[in-house]
Design a protein around this motif. Structure first.
Motif, mmCIF file in Angstrom:
data_model
loop_
_atom_site.group_PDB
_atom_site.id
_atom_site.type_symbol
_atom_site.label_atom_id
_atom_site.label_comp_id
_atom_site.label_asym_id
_atom_site.label_seq_id
_atom_site.Cartn_x
_atom_site.Cartn_y
_atom_site.Cartn_z
ATOM 1 N N SER A 12 1.546 6.735 -6.760
ATOM 2 C CA SER A 12 0.461 7.654 -7.075
ATOM 3 C C SER A 12 0.916 9.107 -6.923
ATOM 4 C CB SER A 12 -0.730 7.369 -6.157
ATOM 5 O OG SER A 12 -1.764 8.280 -6.385
ATOM 6 N N ALA A 13 1.641 9.399 -5.842
ATOM 7 C CA ALA A 13 2.142 10.766 -5.622
ATOM 8 C C ALA A 13 3.130 11.160 -6.714
ATOM 9 C CB ALA A 13 2.803 10.866 -4.246
ATOM 10 N N ALA A 53 2.265 1.778 -3.424
ATOM 11 C CA ALA A 53 1.202 2.311 -4.304
ATOM 12 C C ALA A 53 0.966 3.795 -4.025
ATOM 13 C CB ALA A 53 -0.086 1.520 -4.121
ATOM 14 N N ARG A 54 0.955 4.183 -2.764
ATOM 15 C CA ARG A 54 0.786 5.607 -2.418
ATOM 16 C C ARG A 54 1.908 6.450 -3.009
ATOM 17 N NH1 ARG A 54 -0.743 4.463 3.670
ATOM 18 N NH2 ARG A 54 -2.993 4.344 3.449
ATOM 19 N N SER A 55 3.119 5.953 -2.879
ATOM 20 C CA SER A 55 4.270 6.682 -3.400
ATOM 21 C C SER A 55 4.201 6.798 -4.919
ATOM 22 C CB SER A 55 5.565 5.997 -2.983
ATOM 23 O OG SER A 55 6.654 6.661 -3.559
ATOM 24 N N VAL A 84 0.842 -1.207 0.000
ATOM 25 C CA VAL A 84 0.000 0.000 0.000
ATOM 26 C C VAL A 84 0.871 1.250 0.000
ATOM 27 C CG1 VAL A 84 -1.633 1.346 1.402
ATOM 28 C CG2 VAL A 84 -2.038 -1.096 0.995
ATOM 29 N N ASN A 85 1.955 1.249 0.782
ATOM 30 C CA ASN A 85 2.844 2.420 0.809
ATOM 31 C C ASN A 85 3.561 2.611 -0.521
ATOM 32 O OD1 ASN A 85 2.133 3.247 3.358
ATOM 33 N ND2 ASN A 85 3.803 2.167 4.362
#
Length: 148
Positions: A134-135, A130-132, A127-128
């Motif tokens: 996305s950012a 994927a967040r990175s 998840v982290n």
């Protein structure tokens, strides 16, 4: 710096339990690079994630005219190489050290081993990542958007 301390302070591994952090520290390897040394080259087969412990790396790509184009500079606590874990494809850029650099490396096999014993922790890491990603995509879109 001790591997466990680095892992414990990385946003990529936030929310992991102490036992999960300790296991990642056991699996990770610490590498040192001198200025200009290549971590990996465009075209290499990717299979590792790198977390920057100390120093900075430059990410570059060759253009159609074979000229080297700088893409970004990364420093602690950032990470790179995650796409090699996702698609096991060839690297799309070259990463080289700017000055003295220390990196933690986790291979795809390391993360598979971790997942078997720590499925919840593995999910947090994914998840982290994927967040990175996305950012990073939002930032790239903002840079490419026409300026009004």
């Amino acid at each position: 710096m001790e591997k466990l301390a680095v892992i414990a302070t990385s946003p990529l591994f936030e929310m992991l339990a102490p036992a999960e952090l300790a296991r990642l520290a056991e699996l990770a390897r610490l590498y040192r690079y001198s200025h200009g040394e290549v971590v990996f080259e465009e075209g290499d087969l990717g299979d590792s994630l790198f977390v920057i412990v100390r120093g900075q790396v430059e990410v570059v790509r060759r253009g159609p005219d074979d000229a080297v184009k700088p893409l970004t500079v990364l420093g602690p606590p950032e990470f790179f190489g995650e796409m090699g874990l996702i698609d096991k494809d060839h690297r799309s850029a070259t990463v080289r050290a700017l000055g003295e650099v220390e990196l933690l490396q986790l291979t795809a096999q390391d993360l598979r081993t971790f997942r078997l014993a720590h499925a919840d922790g593995f999910t947090f890491i994914v998840v982290n990542i994927a967040r990175s990603l996305s950012a990073r995509l939002r930032e790239a879109n903002a840079r490419l958007a026409p300026q009004d």
